[in-house]
Design an enzyme around this catalytic site. Sequence first.
Site, PDB file in Angstrom:
ATOM      1  N   GLU A  26       0.829  -1.215   0.000  1.00  0.00           N
ATOM      2  CA  GLU A  26       0.000   0.000   0.000  1.00  0.00           C
ATOM      3  C   GLU A  26       0.863   1.265   0.000  1.00  0.00           C
ATOM      4  OE1 GLU A  26      -2.841  -0.531   3.218  1.00  0.00           O
ATOM      5  OE2 GLU A  26      -4.077  -1.776   1.930  1.00  0.00           O
TER       6      GLU A  26
ATOM      7  N   GLU B 208      -5.536  -8.398  -1.280  1.00  0.00           N
ATOM      8  CA  GLU B 208      -6.204  -8.256   0.022  1.00  0.00           C
ATOM      9  C   GLU B 208      -7.656  -7.923  -0.221  1.00  0.00           C
ATOM     10  OE1 GLU B 208      -4.635  -5.637   3.051  1.00  0.00           O
ATOM     11  OE2 GLU B 208      -2.581  -6.052   2.425  1.00  0.00           O
TER      12      GLU B 208
END
Length: 487
Positions: A192, A385
Amino acid sequence: MYKNEIPMTFPKNFLWGGATAANQMEGAWNEDGKGLTTAEVVKKSQNPLEMSANDVSMNTIKVAMSDMTDKMYPKRRGIDFYHHYQEDIKLFAEMGFKAFRLSIAWARIFPNGDDKEPNEAGLKFYDHIFDECHRYGIEPVVTISHYEMPLNLTLKQNGWFSRKTIANFTHYTETLFKRYQGKVKYWMTFNEINAITGGFTATGSVDDQLSLNQQSQLRYQAVHHQFVASALAVEQCHKIDPKAKIGCMLARMETYPKTPNPIDVRANQLQDQLNLFFTDVQVRGEYPEFMNRYFLENNIKIDMDPEDEKIIKHGVVDYLAFSYYMSSVVDATQKPEKFNGELLGDGKNPYLETSDWGWQIDPIGLRITLNELWDRYRIPLFVVENGLGAKDKLTSDHKVHDQYRIDYLKKHIIQMKEAIKDGVNLMGYTTWGPIDLISAGTSEMSKRYGFIYVDQDDEGNGSLKRYRKDSFYWYQKVIASNGEDLS
Ligand code: BG6
């Protein structure tokens, strides 16, 4: 390309599995030569709706360093995967996993981040994990940096804010590529990378004394160093292990304009650009033009070395991985309060339900996102995810009836299939936290995502025994049928 047919289902070698991170599961924080990490000085949240991971100052770090217990610091204990990895990987294999995403703790390999020689015990630990995965035909998918770094690099040079960290990182990545050559086929550089609102968690840089504008300046500078480090790692990886693939990783949140009013539509476009800036750099190999204006208007100046642009151009990734949990609404009249470039706009969408933690559940948003990312980049996509953080109840006969989790995942899988029919090149799906682990944002244990229940509470009490939830058997069927049997 025109064809008179469409793919009707998931590709044959689709990578079904689960995703984790070292700092949320390994524990053994001070064993076998490992150094202290940034994640291990983050206190657990007092209020579950607030992310304590963003709340770090030099002072709180000092307090943490003088406390050598894991009581207030759950990421030090994780779920003790360090000592349970064989049992856990066996359970993943029982579900039929094709892939297991995990991260390497940099401080297990280089305890201080700037050591000359790696810590052999740390390297061996991951050797064992990869060997164990291959025993069951599971492909390890490895994140090189997932929300942690050796704390020493924060204390010495304020983490990624310093250019010096690039050299420390490339020493680390070169060590990994050489050691695990042939064992790891799929790498990812930074988890991220766009989550710079997370501040310390993402950058290892302390900025609590700074104004909002100075914080933005520091965080974008830190991420620039990560871009360069990531591009260098891509080049190293291709050179050392040409058969391996290396990707970038984005926290993707689909956003919608609050109304059809063009001012909302434009505000949403900007929000989207601020999100996609990170993948533009890593996939296209250059800073997009729209950021020039954004930086100028927000008094941000990126300090670049003359060779940086070339490095970034050469180090473009092979695939784009992203997390997807929710979507959000952008309202032009609302100014982000916290930080320029705020990603987690909390605009409410009246059409969506939320999780217990206020995350807006939006499966169709995943199809939209997949189409957008594919249209923009044309490289393979990987959903690494996705999942529902929920409070589970263990029954007296050790069962967990988590139909809510099954419903959430099922709806997202249906939308992935729709996206594949739309023509999107999707290589895999690893759900977040296939085994319950410590929450990244709040350090709670009770925010559970797993197919496997771990007997541990928020205070660290419990037997650490693992139990299969209803969703465990459901996911087993999903994988065995390559996504066809979702009942
Ligand atoms: C992602 C992170 O943002 O979301 C994971 O990459 C994290 O590390 C996951 O665990 C879920 O967030 P949380 O705060 O519920 O653990």
